[in-house]
Enzyme design. Structure first.
Site, PDB file in Angstrom:
ATOM      1  CB  SER A   1      85.781  36.482  40.152  1.00 27.41           C
ATOM      2  OG  SER A   1      84.509  35.926  40.298  1.00 27.41           O
TER       3      SER A   1
ATOM      4  CG  HIS B   1      84.767  34.866  45.147  1.00 33.37           C
ATOM      5  ND1 HIS B   1      85.489  33.961  44.403  1.00 33.37           N
ATOM      6  CD2 HIS B   1      84.280  35.772  44.268  1.00 33.37           C
ATOM      7  CE1 HIS B   1      85.429  34.298  43.126  1.00 33.37           C
ATOM      8  NE2 HIS B   1      84.703  35.403  43.017  1.00 33.37           N
TER       9      HIS B   1
ATOM     10  CG  ASP C   1      86.619  31.612  46.532  1.00 35.86           C
ATOM     11  OD1 ASP C   1      85.378  31.520  46.577  1.00 35.86           O
ATOM     12  OD2 ASP C   1      87.242  31.960  45.510  1.00 35.86           O
TER      13      ASP C   1
END
Length: 387
Positions: A165, A363, A330
């Site tokens: 991320s 995610h 995701d």
């Protein structure tokens, strides 16, 4: 963008534990100029290390954390700790990032609130927290401060930089900014630029904070501030870190409390509501609202194509070999955004590979138990360096 550090399941980790660890502070005492042109007279980065440096001082794996993460990614601080570091399933003896082979380093980012200098830190000019007087911070600023830490530790190079991320954004910036210093890049569940939807989610979170009367234009004391607004921001954001399938499997429409409890109230009635409220409540006890504003704005401004003319030009000087891993469920930084990174690297003539894992956890899949991810990373780190 965020992590599931508040939601790591109790599934058994791979063999070997880092054990007891302690944080350290790196204090930079010279002026640091941000991309914005604003200057701090110095800063502190809080960090932890695991494993041992080799004589060549070139076996360090730098771990870059995501939005709400910090420097404590493995091990425990005391024997009474109920929960280890946020990536404890990933780092340790015999694990994917093997501390019998690698020296692992993780620092809380500049602008953070877990020991590194950020908006909640005292402004030496006033003695009060910086608040909105803190300089605007970018991903590149975070990476530049981490390089100063690496120099302080006497590292000759990095074996790899890894993160998911926002951590993945830092990984990419590392490869661009310091091509002769890092040999491998492992960006996970990330993007080369946030799209409009991701920016929109960040803005809703910021508005929840700034519309809370207790925010007071960023001027609040330690332990105070917009706790309601920050909790709502966390609740909303956390939804984006999961997937519909994972939420349905975990909660479905299961009720909280007695089945015959009154339905016509706004008290918690469903398990998913209780879960989100818990996420919000636990977050406000460990995170600063102004840091949330600054870091989400740093995410918004991350756009490698705009910064360098194109993604291919951004990667023109990269020398490291790259493994990019995406997760099929995701929807915050979906697989195509991760593929775009690898395709641009390949077009730029770089060594890069892509893997997509069919996990249904959304995610935050990179933070949770994933033997396939462990195998990919372990194999990539173990592979001989390309000539």
């Amino acid at each position: 963008m965020n992590d599931a550090e508040d939601d790591i399941p109790s599934a058994p980790a791979e063999p070997g534990e880092v054990g007891l660890v302690e944080p350290h502070d790196f204090v930079w005492t010279q002026p640091f100029t941000f991309e914005s042109g604003q200057v701090l007279p110095g800063f502190t980065l809080r960090y932890e290390t695991y494993g041992h440096l080799n004589p060549a001082r070139d076996n360090t794996v730098l771990v870059c954390h995501a939005l709400s993460g910090d420097h404590h990614c493995a091990g425990i601080h005391t024997l009474a700790d109920g929960k280890p570091g946020w990536w404890n399933n990933f780092i340790g003896p015999g694990k994917a990032v093997d501390t019998t082979r690698f020296h692992v380093l993780c620092a809380n980012v500049l602008g953070g609130c877990q020991g590194s200098t950020g908006p909640s830190s005292p402004n030496p000019a006033t003695g009060r927290p910086f608040g909105l007087e803190f300089p605007f911070v970018t991903i590149r600023d975070m990476v530049r401060s981490q390089k100063l830490l690496c120099d302080h530790l006497g590292l000759s190079s990095l074996a790899a930089v890894i993160g998911g991320s926002m951590g993945g954004m830092q990984v990419l910036q590392w490869g661009i900014e310091y091509p002769d210093f890092v040999r491998r890049l492992i960006p996970l569940a990330t993007t080369a630029r946030e799209n409009a939807q991701a920016i929109a989610f960040n803005e809703v979170g910021r508005q929840a904070i700034m519309q809370d009367p207790e925010w007071n234009h960023g001027d609040y004391g330690r332990g105070g501030g917009p706790r309601v607004g920050l909790a709502i921001a966390r609740m909303m954001a956390h939804i984006t870190y999961l997937s519909d399938a994972s939420m349905d499997a975990k909660f479905g429409r299961r009720r909280k409390g007695a089945a015959d409890s009154p339905a016509y109230t706004f008290d918690v009635q469903f398990e998913v509501e209780s879960y989100l409220r818990h996420q919000g409540e636990s977050f406000i006890n460990r995170f600063d609202a102004n840091s949330y504003l600054y870091i989400t704005r740093a995410l918004d401004h991350f756009d490698l194509a705009a910064a360098y003319g194109s993604l291919e030009q951004a990667f023109a000087g990269v020398k490291a070999e790259t493994l990019s891993v995406a997760f099929g469920s995701d929807w915050l930084f979906p697989p195509e955004q991760n593929r775009d990174i690898v395709l641009a690297l390949l077009r730029a003539g770089k060594r890069a590979s892509y893997a997509e894992l069919a996990l249904n956890l959304g995610h935050d899949s990179f933070l949770l138990e994933s033997p396939d991810l462990y195998t990919l990373v372990r194999s990539f780190l173990a592979a001989p360096a390309a000539a």
